[in-house]
Design a protein around this motif. Structure first.
Motif, PDB file in Angstrom:
ATOM      1  N   LYS A  51       0.838  -1.203   0.000  1.00 14.70           N
ATOM      2  CA  LYS A  51       0.000   0.000   0.000  1.00 14.70           C
ATOM      3  C   LYS A  51       0.878   1.260   0.000  1.00 14.70           C
ATOM      4  CE  LYS A  51      -3.672   2.218   2.590  1.00 14.70           C
ATOM      5  NZ  LYS A  51      -4.081   2.482   3.946  1.00 14.70           N
ATOM      6  N   ALA A  52       1.910   1.253   0.849  1.00 11.89           N
ATOM      7  CA  ALA A  52       2.811   2.409   0.918  1.00 11.89           C
ATOM      8  C   ALA A  52       3.542   2.605  -0.410  1.00 11.89           C
ATOM      9  CB  ALA A  52       3.814   2.239   2.058  1.00 11.89           C
ATOM     10  N   ILE A  53       4.008   1.505  -0.992  1.00 13.75           N
ATOM     11  CA  ILE A  53       4.732   1.618  -2.273  1.00 13.75           C
ATOM     12  C   ILE A  53       3.775   2.136  -3.352  1.00 13.75           C
ATOM     13  CG2 ILE A  53       5.925   0.313  -4.086  1.00 13.75           C
ATOM     14  CD1 ILE A  53       6.956  -1.538  -1.805  1.00 13.75           C
ATOM     15  N   GLY A  54       2.499   1.715  -3.267  1.00 18.29           N
ATOM     16  CA  GLY A  54       1.487   2.222  -4.207  1.00 18.29           C
ATOM     17  C   GLY A  54       1.386   3.738  -4.122  1.00 18.29           C
ATOM     18  N   GLN A  55       1.495   4.268  -2.902  1.00 17.81           N
ATOM     19  CA  GLN A  55       1.415   5.729  -2.726  1.00 17.81           C
ATOM     20  C   GLN A  55       2.613   6.448  -3.354  1.00 17.81           C
ATOM     21  OE1 GLN A  55      -0.529   4.955   1.537  1.00 17.81           O
ATOM     22  NE2 GLN A  55       0.477   6.942   1.390  1.00 17.81           N
ATOM     23  N   LEU A  56       3.691   5.672  -3.567  1.00 20.14           N
ATOM     24  CA  LEU A  56       4.882   6.265  -4.210  1.00 20.14           C
ATOM     25  C   LEU A  56       4.765   6.212  -5.733  1.00 20.14           C
ATOM     26  CD1 LEU A  56       7.653   4.657  -1.935  1.00 20.14           C
ATOM     27  CD2 LEU A  56       6.899   7.042  -1.930  1.00 20.14           C
ATOM     28  N   SER A  57       3.635   5.677  -6.205  1.00 17.47           N
ATOM     29  CA  SER A  57       3.354   5.589  -7.652  1.00 17.47           C
ATOM     30  C   SER A  57       4.403   4.781  -8.407  1.00 17.47           C
ATOM     31  CB  SER A  57       3.254   6.985  -8.282  1.00 17.47           C
ATOM     32  OG  SER A  57       2.317   7.761  -7.589  1.00 17.47           O
ATOM     33  N   VAL A  58       4.825   3.666  -7.817  1.00 11.75           N
ATOM     34  CA  VAL A  58       5.746   2.775  -8.534  1.00 11.75           C
ATOM     35  C   VAL A  58       4.885   1.738  -9.257  1.00 11.75           C
ATOM     36  CG1 VAL A  58       7.662   1.141  -8.327  1.00 11.75           C
ATOM     37  CG2 VAL A  58       7.468   3.056  -6.720  1.00 11.75           C
ATOM     38  N   ASP A  59       4.975   1.716 -10.581  1.00  8.02           N
ATOM     39  CA  ASP A  59       4.197   0.741 -11.352  1.00  8.02           C
ATOM     40  C   ASP A  59       4.833  -0.631 -11.220  1.00  8.02           C
ATOM     41  OD1 ASP A  59       2.462   2.654 -12.251  1.00  8.02           O
ATOM     42  OD2 ASP A  59       3.671   3.106 -14.033  1.00  8.02           O
ATOM     43  N   ASP A  60       4.019  -1.637 -10.955  1.00  8.44           N
ATOM     44  CA  ASP A  60       4.487  -3.017 -10.927  1.00  8.44           C
ATOM     45  C   ASP A  60       5.797  -3.176 -10.134  1.00  8.44           C
ATOM     46  OD1 ASP A  60       4.512  -5.678 -11.477  1.00  8.44           O
ATOM     47  OD2 ASP A  60       5.454  -5.463 -13.454  1.00  8.44           O
ATOM     48  N   PRO A  61       5.796  -2.849  -8.836  1.00 12.19           N
ATOM     49  CA  PRO A  61       7.056  -2.845  -8.060  1.00 12.19           C
ATOM     50  C   PRO A  61       7.669  -4.232  -7.911  1.00 12.19           C
ATOM     51  CG  PRO A  61       5.162  -2.553  -6.607  1.00 12.19           C
ATOM     52  CD  PRO A  61       4.627  -2.502  -8.007  1.00 12.19           C
ATOM     53  N   TRP A  62       8.988  -4.251  -7.844  1.00 13.50           N
ATOM     54  CA  TRP A  62       9.722  -5.482  -7.517  1.00 13.50           C
ATOM     55  C   TRP A  62       9.704  -5.563  -6.000  1.00 13.50           C
ATOM     56  CZ3 TRP A  62      13.683  -7.589  -4.765  1.00 13.50           C
ATOM     57  CH2 TRP A  62      14.250  -8.782  -5.228  1.00 13.50           C
ATOM     58  N   LEU A  63       8.961  -6.525  -5.452  1.00 13.34           N
ATOM     59  CA  LEU A  63       8.732  -6.591  -4.002  1.00 13.34           C
ATOM     60  C   LEU A  63       8.774  -8.048  -3.553  1.00 13.34           C
ATOM     61  CD1 LEU A  63       7.790  -5.321  -1.292  1.00 13.34           C
ATOM     62  CD2 LEU A  63       5.444  -5.403  -2.155  1.00 13.34           C
ATOM     63  N   GLU A  64       9.738  -8.372  -2.706  1.00 14.03           N
ATOM     64  CA  GLU A  64       9.939  -9.762  -2.270  1.00 14.03           C
ATOM     65  C   GLU A  64       9.933  -9.846  -0.743  1.00 14.03           C
ATOM     66  OE1 GLU A  64      10.473 -12.621  -4.162  1.00 14.03           O
ATOM     67  OE2 GLU A  64       9.904 -11.360  -5.880  1.00 14.03           O
ATOM     68  N   PRO A  65       9.492 -10.974  -0.176  1.00 13.54           N
ATOM     69  CA  PRO A  65       9.554 -11.129   1.278  1.00 13.54           C
ATOM     70  C   PRO A  65      10.989 -11.366   1.739  1.00 13.54           C
ATOM     71  CG  PRO A  65       8.751 -13.149   0.261  1.00 13.54           C
ATOM     72  CD  PRO A  65       8.941 -12.160  -0.857  1.00 13.54           C
ATOM     73  N   MET A  66      11.371 -10.797   2.883  1.00 13.09           N
ATOM     74  CA  MET A  66      12.707 -11.073   3.429  1.00 13.09           C
ATOM     75  C   MET A  66      12.722 -10.806   4.928  1.00 13.09           C
ATOM     76  SD  MET A  66      16.443  -9.561   2.361  1.00 13.09           S
ATOM     77  CE  MET A  66      16.363  -7.999   3.227  1.00 13.09           C
ATOM     78  N   ASP A  67      13.002 -11.850   5.693  1.00 14.23           N
ATOM     79  CA  ASP A  67      13.314 -11.683   7.108  1.00 14.23           C
ATOM     80  C   ASP A  67      14.835 -11.586   7.169  1.00 14.23           C
ATOM     81  OD1 ASP A  67      14.003 -11.936   9.750  1.00 14.23           O
ATOM     82  OD2 ASP A  67      12.628 -13.590  10.169  1.00 14.23           O
ATOM     83  N   ALA A  68      15.347 -10.419   7.543  1.00 13.57           N
ATOM     84  CA  ALA A  68      16.794 -10.205   7.515  1.00 13.57           C
ATOM     85  C   ALA A  68      17.523 -11.081   8.529  1.00 13.57           C
ATOM     86  CB  ALA A  68      17.114  -8.735   7.753  1.00 13.57           C
ATOM     87  N   GLY A  69      16.772 -11.690   9.442  1.00 13.03           N
ATOM     88  CA  GLY A  69      17.378 -12.611  10.401  1.00 13.03           C
ATOM     89  C   GLY A  69      17.612 -13.996   9.816  1.00 13.03           C
ATOM     90  N   SER A  70      17.224 -14.200   8.564  1.00  9.88           N
ATOM     91  CA  SER A  70      17.376 -15.505   7.914  1.00  9.88           C
ATOM     92  C   SER A  70      18.380 -15.415   6.771  1.00  9.88           C
ATOM     93  CB  SER A  70      16.004 -15.962   7.376  1.00  9.88           C
ATOM     94  OG  SER A  70      16.164 -16.845   6.297  1.00  9.88           O
ATOM     95  N   ASP A  71      19.469 -16.171   6.871  1.00  9.81           N
ATOM     96  CA  ASP A  71      20.466 -16.169   5.786  1.00  9.81           C
ATOM     97  C   ASP A  71      19.843 -16.675   4.488  1.00  9.81           C
ATOM     98  OD1 ASP A  71      22.460 -15.125   7.334  1.00  9.81           O
ATOM     99  OD2 ASP A  71      23.320 -17.072   7.876  1.00  9.81           O
TER     100      ASP A  71
END
Ligand code: NAD
Length: 259
Positions: A51-71
């Motif tokens: 939703k936040a990225i949508g407000q930045l008007s990025v079309d078709d964003p590259w968005l992946e899940p990542m828990d930085a605590g997991s190598d």
């Protein structure tokens, strides 16, 4: 012509449109950068971040899940960026975590070992873990920035273990700068003033910190997200080509005052 034209990078840490990472991405995009994003795993986190990225008007964003605590998560994300784009030019690390139960004035000395370890892992080690992976896909050099806070160098009641983690983050920045400089990769931190975000509200007495800074800072106000976003653009752009290993205060001057 934008300062970040033809530069692509990863922005880690958008939880919602109050996050420091949101304002950093907003500035980067305005100056012409291409931003890739990650979110903390989970349906709710994905929804808020998207939703936040949508407000930045990025079309078709590259968005992946990542828990930085997991190598494994870190490897998956940086491998995928390598496959999808070949290379990146910048990295934004804007994440931290500490068990809020221990972020209260007067409780620092009692911090349990596992709370200490987790805070240091997620808030400091992950900058090293991301920097190492990002450097492998920065063949022509690049720049990185992470978010710190004044509690790294002074005792701010309630900030507690996060202060120790930020001290580690600032120190890690200097060692990363030394390691990665020969590859023309610059590594810095921004020490941002208090901003009302989800994480900030976990710090005991946060509202009083905001009131205090507004009274005492030379500029007589608190920072805005944009103040920090624009400094991140400076550090990640060629304007800062000779700047590495530094911690830059964006705090309306608060840290310069003796009283
Ligand atoms: N808000 C302030 O007053 C302030 C001041 C100075 C520095 N900072 C720093 O700014 C950075 C961003 O925080 P914010 O204030 O924007 O709050 P925020 O809550 O908006 O962002 C924190 C982010 O950390 C992410 N995160 C936590 N654990 C994670 C994990 N294991 N893996 C991946 N992501 C994880 C969350 O998903 C969230 O996106 C933090 O490093 C924080 O310490 C904040």
């Amino acid at each position: 012509m934008g300062l970040m034209d033809s530069k692509r990078g990863l922005v880690v840490g958008i939880a919602n449109d109050h996050s420091y990472a949101y304002f950093i991405a907003e500035s980067l995009l305005r100056h012409g950068a291409q931003c890739l994003f990650t979110h903390l795993p989970g349906e709710k986190m994905l929804r808020r971040c998207a939703k936040a990225i949508g407000q930045l008007s990025v079309d078709d964003p590259w968005l992946e899940p990542m828990d930085a605590g997991s190598d494994a998560d870190l490897d998956a994300v940086f491998d995928k960026i390598g496959r999808d784009f070949g290379s990146i030019d910048f990295l934004v690390h804007s994440i931290a975590f500490a068990d809020r139960e221990w972020l209260e004035a007067g409780k620092f000395a009692a911090t349990p070992r596992e709370v200490f370890a987790q805070a240091l892992d997620i808030s400091a080690y992950t900058y090293m873990a991301m920097a190492e992976r990002a450097a492998k896909i920065m063949p022509d050099g690049g720049a990185m920035v992470a978010m710190s806070y004044y509690g790294a160098v002074k005792a701010v009641p309630g900030y507690n273990i996060m202060g120790v983690a930020k001290a580690a983050l600032e120190s890690a920045t200097r060692y990363l700068a030394a390691d990665l400089g020969p590859k023309n990769i610059r590594v810095n931190t921004i020490s941002g003033g208090p901003l009302r975000t989800m994480s900030a509200l976990a710090v005991g007495g946060f509202s009083q910190i905001l009131e205090w800074v507004e009274k005492k800072a030379p500029l007589r106000r608190n920072v805005t997200g944009k103040d920090v976003g624009e400094t991140a653009v400076y550090l990640l752009s060629d304007l800062a080509s000779g700047v590495t290993g530094q911690n830059i205060y964006v705090d309306c001057g608060y840290s310069t005052m003796g009283l």
